[in-house]
Design a protein around this motif. Structure first.
Motif, PDB file in Angstrom:
ATOM      1  N   ALA A  92       0.866  -1.182   0.000  1.00  0.00           N
ATOM      2  CA  ALA A  92       0.000   0.000   0.000  1.00  0.00           C
ATOM      3  C   ALA A  92       0.897   1.225   0.000  1.00  0.00           C
ATOM      4  CB  ALA A  92      -0.919  -0.009   1.211  1.00  0.00           C
ATOM      5  N   THR A  93       0.952   1.934  -1.123  1.00  0.00           N
ATOM      6  CA  THR A  93       1.903   3.040  -1.235  1.00  0.00           C
ATOM      7  C   THR A  93       1.309   4.395  -0.871  1.00  0.00           C
ATOM      8  OG1 THR A  93       1.397   3.512  -3.553  1.00  0.00           O
ATOM      9  CG2 THR A  93       3.027   1.792  -3.118  1.00  0.00           C
ATOM     10  N   GLY A  94      -0.021   4.511  -0.840  1.00  0.00           N
ATOM     11  CA  GLY A  94      -0.647   5.807  -0.622  1.00  0.00           C
ATOM     12  C   GLY A  94      -0.615   6.249   0.824  1.00  0.00           C
ATOM     13  N   PRO A  95      -0.755   7.560   1.069  1.00  0.00           N
ATOM     14  CA  PRO A  95      -0.776   8.072   2.445  1.00  0.00           C
ATOM     15  C   PRO A  95      -1.977   7.542   3.209  1.00  0.00           C
ATOM     16  CG  PRO A  95      -1.356   9.800   0.863  1.00  0.00           C
ATOM     17  CD  PRO A  95      -0.862   8.647   0.068  1.00  0.00           C
ATOM     18  N   GLY A  96      -1.719   7.070   4.416  1.00  0.00           N
ATOM     19  CA  GLY A  96      -2.791   6.558   5.266  1.00  0.00           C
ATOM     20  C   GLY A  96      -3.381   5.248   4.793  1.00  0.00           C
ATOM     21  N   ALA A  97      -2.718   4.568   3.879  1.00  0.00           N
ATOM     22  CA  ALA A  97      -3.243   3.318   3.326  1.00  0.00           C
ATOM     23  C   ALA A  97      -2.832   2.131   4.193  1.00  0.00           C
ATOM     24  CB  ALA A  97      -2.749   3.122   1.901  1.00  0.00           C
ATOM     25  N   THR A  98      -3.578   1.043   4.055  1.00  0.00           N
ATOM     26  CA  THR A  98      -3.330  -0.172   4.821  1.00  0.00           C
ATOM     27  C   THR A  98      -3.067  -1.325   3.871  1.00  0.00           C
ATOM     28  OG1 THR A  98      -4.763   0.572   6.621  1.00  0.00           O
ATOM     29  CG2 THR A  98      -4.313  -1.793   6.489  1.00  0.00           C
ATOM     30  N   ALA A  99      -2.006  -2.074   4.115  1.00  0.00           N
ATOM     31  CA  ALA A  99      -1.693  -3.204   3.244  1.00  0.00           C
ATOM     32  C   ALA A  99      -2.662  -4.354   3.473  1.00  0.00           C
ATOM     33  CB  ALA A  99      -0.255  -3.663   3.476  1.00  0.00           C
ATOM     34  N   VAL A 100      -2.869  -4.768   4.713  1.00  0.00           N
ATOM     35  CA  VAL A 100      -3.759  -5.892   5.039  1.00  0.00           C
ATOM     36  C   VAL A 100      -4.763  -5.436   6.080  1.00  0.00           C
ATOM     37  CG1 VAL A 100      -3.923  -8.220   5.994  1.00  0.00           C
ATOM     38  CG2 VAL A 100      -1.983  -7.611   4.536  1.00  0.00           C
ATOM     39  N   LEU A 101      -6.052  -5.580   5.751  1.00  0.00           N
ATOM     40  CA  LEU A 101      -7.137  -5.294   6.685  1.00  0.00           C
ATOM     41  C   LEU A 101      -7.946  -6.563   6.888  1.00  0.00           C
ATOM     42  CD1 LEU A 101      -9.096  -3.424   8.314  1.00  0.00           C
ATOM     43  CD2 LEU A 101     -10.309  -3.071   6.135  1.00  0.00           C
ATOM     44  N   VAL A 102      -8.125  -6.954   8.158  1.00  0.00           N
ATOM     45  CA  VAL A 102      -9.001  -8.073   8.498  1.00  0.00           C
ATOM     46  C   VAL A 102     -10.012  -7.549   9.502  1.00  0.00           C
ATOM     47  CG1 VAL A 102      -9.152 -10.463   9.278  1.00  0.00           C
ATOM     48  CG2 VAL A 102      -7.063  -9.655   8.155  1.00  0.00           C
ATOM     49  N   SER A 103     -11.221  -7.305   9.055  1.00  0.00           N
ATOM     50  CA  SER A 103     -12.228  -6.698   9.921  1.00  0.00           C
ATOM     51  C   SER A 103     -13.091  -7.764  10.579  1.00  0.00           C
ATOM     52  CB  SER A 103     -13.092  -5.722   9.126  1.00  0.00           C
ATOM     53  OG  SER A 103     -13.795  -6.405   8.103  1.00  0.00           O
ATOM     54  N   SER A 104     -13.982  -7.341  11.449  1.00  0.00           N
ATOM     55  CA  SER A 104     -14.827  -8.245  12.220  1.00  0.00           C
ATOM     56  C   SER A 104     -15.599  -9.188  11.293  1.00  0.00           C
ATOM     57  CB  SER A 104     -15.811  -7.440  13.071  1.00  0.00           C
ATOM     58  OG  SER A 104     -16.673  -8.291  13.785  1.00  0.00           O
ATOM     59  N   GLY A 105     -15.528 -10.465  11.593  1.00  0.00           N
ATOM     60  CA  GLY A 105     -16.169 -11.472  10.754  1.00  0.00           C
ATOM     61  C   GLY A 105     -15.286 -11.971   9.637  1.00  0.00           C
ATOM     62  N   GLY A 106     -14.203 -11.256   9.357  1.00  0.00           N
ATOM     63  CA  GLY A 106     -13.278 -11.674   8.317  1.00  0.00           C
ATOM     64  C   GLY A 106     -12.349 -12.768   8.808  1.00  0.00           C
ATOM     65  N   ARG A 107     -11.918 -13.622   7.869  1.00  0.00           N
ATOM     66  CA  ARG A 107     -11.095 -14.766   8.255  1.00  0.00           C
ATOM     67  C   ARG A 107     -10.141 -15.075   7.108  1.00  0.00           C
ATOM     68  NH1 ARG A 107     -11.882 -18.903  12.048  1.00  0.00           N
ATOM     69  NH2 ARG A 107     -10.859 -20.879  11.531  1.00  0.00           N
ATOM     70  N   THR A 108      -8.834 -15.109   7.400  1.00  0.00           N
ATOM     71  CA  THR A 108      -7.850 -15.381   6.350  1.00  0.00           C
ATOM     72  C   THR A 108      -6.535 -15.840   6.966  1.00  0.00           C
ATOM     73  OG1 THR A 108      -6.664 -14.470   4.430  1.00  0.00           O
ATOM     74  CG2 THR A 108      -7.012 -13.002   6.300  1.00  0.00           C
ATOM     75  N   PRO A 109      -5.790 -16.697   6.285  1.00  0.00           N
ATOM     76  CA  PRO A 109      -4.393 -16.912   6.669  1.00  0.00           C
ATOM     77  C   PRO A 109      -3.526 -15.819   6.051  1.00  0.00           C
ATOM     78  CG  PRO A 109      -4.952 -18.365   4.850  1.00  0.00           C
ATOM     79  CD  PRO A 109      -6.204 -17.588   5.181  1.00  0.00           C
ATOM     80  N   LEU A 110      -2.367 -15.614   6.623  1.00  0.00           N
ATOM     81  CA  LEU A 110      -1.365 -14.709   6.057  1.00  0.00           C
ATOM     82  C   LEU A 110      -0.030 -15.452   5.939  1.00  0.00           C
ATOM     83  CD1 LEU A 110      -2.201 -11.385   7.963  1.00  0.00           C
ATOM     84  CD2 LEU A 110      -2.801 -12.004   5.612  1.00  0.00           C
ATOM     85  N   THR A 111      -0.120 -16.705   5.539  1.00  0.00           N
ATOM     86  CA  THR A 111       1.049 -17.569   5.466  1.00  0.00           C
ATOM     87  C   THR A 111       2.064 -17.047   4.456  1.00  0.00           C
ATOM     88  OG1 THR A 111      -0.492 -19.403   5.876  1.00  0.00           O
ATOM     89  CG2 THR A 111       1.765 -19.977   5.223  1.00  0.00           C
ATOM     90  N   ASN A 112       3.274 -16.761   4.943  1.00  0.00           N
ATOM     91  CA  ASN A 112       4.381 -16.300   4.089  1.00  0.00           C
ATOM     92  C   ASN A 112       4.054 -15.016   3.327  1.00  0.00           C
ATOM     93  OD1 ASN A 112       6.040 -18.512   4.827  1.00  0.00           O
ATOM     94  ND2 ASN A 112       4.992 -19.808   3.319  1.00  0.00           N
ATOM     95  N   VAL A 113       3.146 -14.228   3.859  1.00  0.00           N
ATOM     96  CA  VAL A 113       2.772 -12.969   3.224  1.00  0.00           C
ATOM     97  C   VAL A 113       3.724 -11.871   3.669  1.00  0.00           C
ATOM     98  CG1 VAL A 113       1.024 -11.139   3.221  1.00  0.00           C
ATOM     99  CG2 VAL A 113       0.350 -13.517   2.825  1.00  0.00           C
ATOM    100  N   LYS A 114       4.133 -11.052   2.711  1.00  0.00           N
ATOM    101  CA  LYS A 114       4.954  -9.882   2.993  1.00  0.00           C
ATOM    102  C   LYS A 114       4.110  -8.646   2.743  1.00  0.00           C
ATOM    103  CE  LYS A 114       9.182 -12.252   1.524  1.00  0.00           C
ATOM    104  NZ  LYS A 114       8.472 -13.523   1.238  1.00  0.00           N
ATOM    105  N   ALA A 115       3.900  -7.835   3.770  1.00  0.00           N
ATOM    106  CA  ALA A 115       3.025  -6.665   3.676  1.00  0.00           C
ATOM    107  C   ALA A 115       3.807  -5.409   4.004  1.00  0.00           C
ATOM    108  CB  ALA A 115       1.839  -6.811   4.617  1.00  0.00           C
ATOM    109  N   GLN A 116       3.630  -4.377   3.161  1.00  0.00           N
ATOM    110  CA  GLN A 116       4.309  -3.104   3.393  1.00  0.00           C
ATOM    111  C   GLN A 116       3.369  -1.938   3.128  1.00  0.00           C
ATOM    112  OE1 GLN A 116       8.411  -2.402   2.279  1.00  0.00           O
ATOM    113  NE2 GLN A 116       8.539  -4.470   1.397  1.00  0.00           N
TER     114      GLN A 116
END
Length: 457
Positions: A409-433
């Motif tokens: 996520a390159t923009g100002p105030g941006a989020t690379a990974v969002l997991v909100s209420s009720g959301g479900r995901t693995p982040l196996t070997n994920v690189k987030a910036q």
């Protein structure tokens, strides 16, 4: 032996005989009124290069039953029907269109009273058409769909009625000179009622513009539209499909497609002009070239109803505000992007099920009700807009994920990974910036596996 036709007088005399025969045009004819081919008649050109049939007033050639039109150029005003089917026969037999260049709409429709029709079309090129005025329009998901320059439509509500079609090498419009309305349009009466069995559809280049006013929320078009009531074995977009206007989807499906192959680029320039929209069922979809959108709210891929078992994309790039790369709100199987998903926009207006909404230009989004069994991205998920989430699991679930590159996520105030209420995901070997924002934002969701997860700035 065919009956050779060198004048309008000879053509009218042959049609009046009402004896099934093949009429062979020897040159170019102009007719001041529409003509009807009686049952069993064929109209062909001795040479497509020199043989044309033009109509100076209104519609062109009406088909009845067991007709064939071949090796001709047919010309009417673009707002009229160059080739169209008439009613009155319970079984209209087979309509065959081969090697035609057309100005005006090709409209092969079944209505009440007709229960059977087979359409065979090959090498039909609709150069120019304005299909916006026809009142028979599918309605669902809060929108009406405009007919296409090439339209095959079972408009008979009788569930026993069946239109069977094999359509190959159908081309529509020209680059920067699109037809108006949809491009290639195949529809049954509805989810119930008259059905269409589409054994195959292959399109050449397709260029369309619905000319809808900006802000329209209840009308859409598409370059290639498989509407409800259609069972399609194989659909292939063999060349590029380009749409230019508001709510002009590139590929749209409301029916059931076993396999859809897009071999050419898929491009939209107008607001809410989405690359591939699936509201029906697709077993396998493959886009071998890039999906690129430029307009406000013009998303790359949407799954808002129905399902897709496996969808493979080369790359998806969107440029407008509100233009999400991929968004899912129903259960699907495997989604694979061989390269990257990139968005350049921020928050913007986009059309969702007949309602204009404000959405951020996220790269990948799963909404409540959405389930992705497996997500595979060979390259990166990248967003450039301010206050945008790149990988957003907003109440939906992802069972497996593999990101070959990184989530950025390159923009100002941006989020690379969002997991909100009720959301479900693995982040196996994920690189987030997120150099100017937040790499990971957990708002009460569930991260099932963080093995190898890296969060950086």
């Amino acid at each position: 032996m065919p009956t050779k036709i060198a004048s309008l007088e000879q053509l009218m005399h042959a049609l009046a005989a009402n004896q099934p025969q093949t009429l062979e045009l020897q040159g170019s004819l102009l007719c001041p009124y529409a003509l009807t081919l009686p049952p069993g008649y064929a109209l062909v050109g001795a040479s497509k290069e020199r043989c044309s049939l033009s109509f100076s007033n209104g519609d062109g050639l009406g088909l009845t039953a067991n007709n064939r039109v071949q090796d001709l150029a047919l010309m009417v005003s673009p707002t009229c029907r160059a080739i169209y089917s008439l009613t009155g026969w319970a079984d209209m037999g087979t309509m065959t269109l081969t090697n035609l260049t057309v100005t005006g709409q090709v409209s092969l429709m079944m209505r009440l009273g007709t229960t059977q029709l087979t359409v065979l079309a090959d090498k039909v090129d609709v150069v120019a058409c304005d299909a916006r005025r026809y009142s028979e329009q599918p309605q669902k998901y809060g929108v009406n769909v405009l007919q296409g320059a090439f339209t095959v439509y079972n408009f008979n509500s009788d569930a026993q009625s069946l239109l069977t079609a094999t359509l190959t090498a159908i081309s529509v419009g020209r680059l920067q000179a699109p037809v108006l309305g949809s491009g290639v349009f195949v529809s049954g009466f509805g989810d119930a009622g008259g059905q269409v069995k589409l054994t195959s559809l292959t399109t050449g280049p397709v260029y369309t513009n619905g000319l809808l006013p900006f802000g329209t929320a209840d009308v859409i078009t598409a370059g290639v539209f498989i509407v409800f009531g259609v069972q399609a074995d194989a659909v292939a977009s063999a060349a590029e499909v380009v749409t230019y206007g508001v709510n002009d989807m590139v590929l749209d499906n409301w029916g059931h497609v076993t396999r859809w192959l897009a071999a050419g680029p898929l491009t939209s320039y107008g607001p809410s002009g989405i690359g591939f929209v699936n509201f029906g069922t697709v077993n396998t979809f493959e886009a071998q070239q890039d999906i690129t959108t430029y307009g406000l709210g013009a998303r790359g891929f949407n799954q808002y109803d129905g399902t897709v078992q496996r969808a493979t994309f080369k790359a998806i790039t969107t440029h407008g505000d509100g233009s999400i790369g991929m968004q899912v709100s129903k259960p699907v199987g495997t989604l694979e992007v061989q390269e990257s998903v990139t968005t350049y926009g921020a928050l913007g207006t986009t059309l969702v099920k007949g309602v204009l909404q404000q959405l951020p230009a996220e790269a990948f989004s799963v909404k409540p009700g959405g389930e992705v069994q497996r997500l595979v991205v060979g390259g990166d998920l990248v967003t450039h807009g301010a206050q945008v989430n790149t990988y957003a699991i907003e109440g939906g679930t992802v069972a497996q994920v593999h990101i070959g590159g990184q989530i950025l996520a390159t923009g100002p105030g941006a989020t690379a990974v969002l997991v909100s209420s009720g959301g479900r995901t693995p982040l196996t070997n994920v690189k987030a910036q997120a150099p100017a924002g937040q790499a990971l934002c957990d708002e009460g969701g569930t991260i099932t596996d963080k093995t190898g997860f890296e969060a950086g700035t």
